[in-house]
Design an enzyme around this catalytic site. Structure first.
Site, PDB file in Angstrom:
ATOM      1  CB  ILE A  39      57.981 -46.912  49.610  1.00  0.00           C
ATOM      2  CG1 ILE A  39      59.213 -46.418  48.851  1.00  0.00           C
ATOM      3  CG2 ILE A  39      57.018 -47.634  48.663  1.00  0.00           C
ATOM      4  CD1 ILE A  39      60.098 -47.563  48.311  1.00  0.00           C
ATOM      5  CG  HIS A  87      51.914 -48.226  45.688  1.00  0.00           C
ATOM      6  ND1 HIS A  87      52.105 -47.251  44.729  1.00  0.00           N
ATOM      7  CD2 HIS A  87      50.736 -48.835  45.364  1.00  0.00           C
ATOM      8  CE1 HIS A  87      51.085 -47.279  43.870  1.00  0.00           C
ATOM      9  NE2 HIS A  87      50.237 -48.225  44.237  1.00  0.00           N
ATOM     10  N   GLY A 145      51.021 -34.384  43.510  1.00  0.00           N
ATOM     11  CA  GLY A 145      52.308 -34.907  43.046  1.00  0.00           C
ATOM     12  C   GLY A 145      52.292 -36.311  42.509  1.00  0.00           C
TER      13      GLY A 145
HETATM   14  C1  BJW Z   1      55.749 -32.622  41.321  1.00  0.00           C
HETATM   15  C2  BJW Z   1      56.953 -32.117  41.779  1.00  0.00           C
HETATM   16  C3  BJW Z   1      56.883 -31.113  42.733  1.00  0.00           C
HETATM   17  C4  BJW Z   1      57.420 -33.634  40.350  1.00  0.00           C
HETATM   18  N1  BJW Z   1      55.701 -30.676  43.149  1.00  0.00           N
HETATM   19  N2  BJW Z   1      54.567 -32.172  41.757  1.00  0.00           N
HETATM   20  C5  BJW Z   1      46.311 -51.441  32.150  1.00  0.00           C
HETATM   21  C6  BJW Z   1      45.304 -50.558  32.548  1.00  0.00           C
HETATM   22  C7  BJW Z   1      45.055 -50.330  33.894  1.00  0.00           C
HETATM   23  C8  BJW Z   1      45.803 -50.948  34.872  1.00  0.00           C
HETATM   24  C9  BJW Z   1      46.796 -51.824  34.466  1.00  0.00           C
HETATM   25  C10 BJW Z   1      47.044 -52.065  33.137  1.00  0.00           C
HETATM   26  N3  BJW Z   1      48.068 -52.958  33.060  1.00  0.00           N
HETATM   27  C11 BJW Z   1      48.471 -53.259  34.312  1.00  0.00           C
HETATM   28  C12 BJW Z   1      47.704 -52.576  35.185  1.00  0.00           C
HETATM   29  C13 BJW Z   1      47.794 -52.567  36.653  1.00  0.00           C
HETATM   30  C14 BJW Z   1      49.066 -51.890  37.145  1.00  0.00           C
HETATM   31  C15 BJW Z   1      49.220 -50.539  36.461  1.00  0.00           C
HETATM   32  O1  BJW Z   1      48.640 -49.542  36.853  1.00  0.00           O
HETATM   33  N4  BJW Z   1      50.060 -50.463  35.436  1.00  0.00           N
HETATM   34  C16 BJW Z   1      50.241 -49.208  34.706  1.00  0.00           C
HETATM   35  C17 BJW Z   1      51.678 -49.120  34.247  1.00  0.00           C
HETATM   36  C18 BJW Z   1      49.223 -49.134  33.584  1.00  0.00           C
HETATM   37  N5  BJW Z   1      48.894 -51.720  38.564  1.00  0.00           N
HETATM   38  C19 BJW Z   1      49.194 -52.666  39.440  1.00  0.00           C
HETATM   39  O2  BJW Z   1      49.711 -53.727  39.087  1.00  0.00           O
HETATM   40  C20 BJW Z   1      48.835 -52.425  40.894  1.00  0.00           C
HETATM   41  N6  BJW Z   1      48.082 -53.505  41.388  1.00  0.00           N
HETATM   42  C21 BJW Z   1      46.861 -53.793  40.904  1.00  0.00           C
HETATM   43  O3  BJW Z   1      46.346 -53.167  39.988  1.00  0.00           O
HETATM   44  O4  BJW Z   1      46.257 -54.844  41.545  1.00  0.00           O
HETATM   45  C22 BJW Z   1      44.954 -55.256  41.069  1.00  0.00           C
HETATM   46  C23 BJW Z   1      43.800 -54.498  41.629  1.00  0.00           C
HETATM   47  C24 BJW Z   1      42.547 -54.689  41.112  1.00  0.00           C
HETATM   48  C25 BJW Z   1      41.453 -53.983  41.599  1.00  0.00           C
HETATM   49  C26 BJW Z   1      41.608 -53.091  42.645  1.00  0.00           C
HETATM   50  C27 BJW Z   1      42.826 -52.920  43.182  1.00  0.00           C
HETATM   51  C28 BJW Z   1      43.920 -53.602  42.669  1.00  0.00           C
HETATM   52  C29 BJW Z   1      50.094 -52.301  41.734  1.00  0.00           C
HETATM   53  C30 BJW Z   1      50.858 -51.060  41.433  1.00  0.00           C
HETATM   54  C31 BJW Z   1      52.164 -51.019  42.216  1.00  0.00           C
HETATM   55  C32 BJW Z   1      52.963 -49.765  41.905  1.00  0.00           C
HETATM   56  N7  BJW Z   1      54.244 -49.893  42.467  1.00  0.00           N
HETATM   57  C33 BJW Z   1      55.203 -48.791  42.289  1.00  0.00           C
HETATM   58  C34 BJW Z   1      56.620 -49.268  42.712  1.00  0.00           C
HETATM   59  C35 BJW Z   1      56.679 -49.658  44.151  1.00  0.00           C
HETATM   60  C36 BJW Z   1      57.123 -48.574  45.063  1.00  0.00           C
HETATM   61  C37 BJW Z   1      58.581 -48.208  44.923  1.00  0.00           C
HETATM   62  O5  BJW Z   1      59.432 -49.020  44.541  1.00  0.00           O
HETATM   63  O6  BJW Z   1      58.874 -47.051  45.237  1.00  0.00           O
HETATM   64  O7  BJW Z   1      54.790 -47.625  43.002  1.00  0.00           O
HETATM   65  S1  BJW Z   1      55.323 -48.217  40.587  1.00  0.00           S
HETATM   66  C38 BJW Z   1      55.595 -46.539  40.979  1.00  0.00           C
HETATM   67  O8  BJW Z   1      54.513 -45.755  40.403  1.00  0.00           O
HETATM   68  C39 BJW Z   1      55.458 -46.438  42.512  1.00  0.00           C
HETATM   69  C40 BJW Z   1      54.587 -45.219  42.648  1.00  0.00           C
HETATM   70  O9  BJW Z   1      53.939 -45.249  43.910  1.00  0.00           O
HETATM   71  C41 BJW Z   1      53.672 -45.304  41.467  1.00  0.00           C
HETATM   72  C42 BJW Z   1      53.019 -43.995  41.083  1.00  0.00           C
HETATM   73  O10 BJW Z   1      53.982 -43.056  40.682  1.00  0.00           O
HETATM   74  P1  BJW Z   1      53.775 -41.520  41.058  1.00  0.00           P
HETATM   75  O11 BJW Z   1      53.826 -41.370  42.522  1.00  0.00           O
HETATM   76  O12 BJW Z   1      52.596 -40.991  40.350  1.00  0.00           O
HETATM   77  O13 BJW Z   1      55.133 -40.886  40.497  1.00  0.00           O
HETATM   78  P2  BJW Z   1      55.452 -40.330  39.027  1.00  0.00           P
HETATM   79  O14 BJW Z   1      56.934 -40.200  38.918  1.00  0.00           O
HETATM   80  O15 BJW Z   1      54.799 -41.122  37.973  1.00  0.00           O
HETATM   81  O16 BJW Z   1      54.792 -38.873  38.990  1.00  0.00           O
HETATM   82  C43 BJW Z   1      55.275 -37.827  39.798  1.00  0.00           C
HETATM   83  C44 BJW Z   1      54.452 -36.588  39.503  1.00  0.00           C
HETATM   84  O17 BJW Z   1      54.882 -35.557  40.382  1.00  0.00           O
HETATM   85  C45 BJW Z   1      54.631 -36.051  38.072  1.00  0.00           C
HETATM   86  O18 BJW Z   1      53.353 -35.746  37.517  1.00  0.00           O
HETATM   87  C46 BJW Z   1      55.435 -34.769  38.254  1.00  0.00           C
HETATM   88  O19 BJW Z   1      55.082 -33.734  37.348  1.00  0.00           O
HETATM   89  C47 BJW Z   1      55.041 -34.349  39.654  1.00  0.00           C
HETATM   90  N8  BJW Z   1      56.055 -33.574  40.354  1.00  0.00           N
HETATM   91  N9  BJW Z   1      57.979 -32.746  41.095  1.00  0.00           N
HETATM   92  C48 BJW Z   1      54.568 -31.211  42.614  1.00  0.00           C
HETATM   93  N10 BJW Z   1      58.032 -30.528  43.210  1.00  0.00           N
END
Ligand code: BJW
Length: 235
Positions: free
Chosen positions: A94, A110, A176
């Site tokens: 974001i 997102h 990342g």
């Molecule tokens: C480095 C580094 C360096 C560190 N160099 N690397 C069961 C199964 C499947 C799906 C679901 C389920 N139950 C529920 C769901 C759906 C749900 C979901 O996925 N839940 C999971 C918990 C399982 N998803 C949703 O609800 C989404 N909507 C949806 O599915 O709608 C229906 C749909 C249907 C069909 C098609 C499409 C849609 C919405 C998801 C919204 C996510 N929102 C958030 C918060 C909002 C933003 C904010 O406040 O900032 O978004 S959650 C949070 O996680 C944020 C991020 O964008 C998102 C991903 O995180 P990210 O970016 O991967 O960060 P990290 O911390 O997890 O990882 C960082 C990585 O970087 C690590 O690996 C480190 O090692 C690495 N790293 N330093 C390189 N220097």
């Protein structure tokens, strides 16, 4: 590098902004420690305690404004300017560090910290200040503004455009991201099924690492400029 790519889709996550001082989600010092996810990143949490959620995102907004892009953001900005083929940069982040790193065509699936969404008239407005004191919407005047963020259970932005791009890509690169949150976590499979080569650049193996043709482990500020140099040198 294998074959010269002509159509690249890049997905970035919190790891690319970690070296700019913005905390990732699932690291030990992750944001969710003080705030359980249900509290701050769901519509139900917002309905229960809007003041807490507005305060949380007010703080995030201030952190984003204070952060600076790092060499990984800048390298992707350079790629956008110099790559002759098709390129789509999709970010789960974001923050606006891709834009400040020189990329102009960024899809924030997102949402954006520096944007506010009026639930009354559906308008979106650039926003840098607080939302906690209940400002009126600049378009309709109603007091119904919330962070323009996609919370759990909500539909991410521009999915159709992203799925179309994945279907046409010959290279998918994930940078990342932990691969813990869908639908973004499934992009590697979708791109692969359509014949794209898939590459992961991350500090550690992600949840879906086995889906990638190649994984390179390290810091984004090193891996991304290196990879961009390879792509541009090959073209
Ligand atoms: C480095 C580094 C360096 C560190 N160099 N690397 C069961 C199964 C499947 C799906 C679901 C389920 N139950 C529920 C769901 C759906 C749900 C979901 O996925 N839940 C999971 C918990 C399982 N998803 C949703 O609800 C989404 N909507 C949806 O599915 O709608 C229906 C749909 C249907 C069909 C098609 C499409 C849609 C919405 C998801 C919204 C996510 N929102 C958030 C918060 C909002 C933003 C904010 O406040 O900032 O978004 S959650 C949070 O996680 C944020 C991020 O964008 C998102 C991903 O995180 P990210 O970016 O991967 O960060 P990290 O911390 O997890 O990882 C960082 C990585 O970087 C690590 O690996 C480190 O090692 C690495 N790293 N330093 C390189 N220097």
């Amino acid at each position: 590098m294998a074959e010269l790519p002509k159509n690249i889709v890049i997905l970035t996550g919190a790891g690319i902004s970690a070296e700019s001082g913005l905390r990732t989600f699932r690291a030990e010092d992750g944001l969710w420690e003080d705030h359980p996810v249900q509290e701050v990143a769901t519509p139900e949490g917002f309905a229960r305690d809007p003041d807490l959620v507005q305060r949380f995102y007010d703080e995030r907004r201030a952190q984003v404004l204070a952060a600076q892009p790092n060499p990984a953001h800048e390298a992707l900005g350079r790629l956008e300017r110099e790559f002759a083929g098709e390129l789509l940069l999709v970010t789960q982040n974001i923050d606006d560090l891709h834009e400040r790193g020189g990329a102009s065509r960024v899809l924030h699936m997102h949402g954006e910290a520096l944007s506010a969404w009026c639930r009354a008239c559906d308008a979106r407005h650039p926003w840098q200040g607080t939302l906690r004191d209940g400002p009126g919407c600049p378009a309709c005047g109603e007091v119904a503004m919330r962070p323009d963020i996609v919370w759990f259970g909500e539909m991410p932005y521009q999915m159709e455009r992203i799925f179309d791009a994945l279907a046409g890509a010959d290279l998918f690169v994930s940078i990342g991201t932990s691969g813990a949150v869908y639908p973004a976590a499934g992009f590697v499979q979708q791109a692969g099924e359509h014949g794209a080569r898939t590459l992961e650049l991350n500090l550690e193996r992600s949840a879906g690492s086995h889906w990638f043709d190649e994984t390179r482990l390290g810091a984004a500020s090193e891996l991304v400029p290196q990879w961009v140099n390879e792509v541009l040198a090959a073209g």
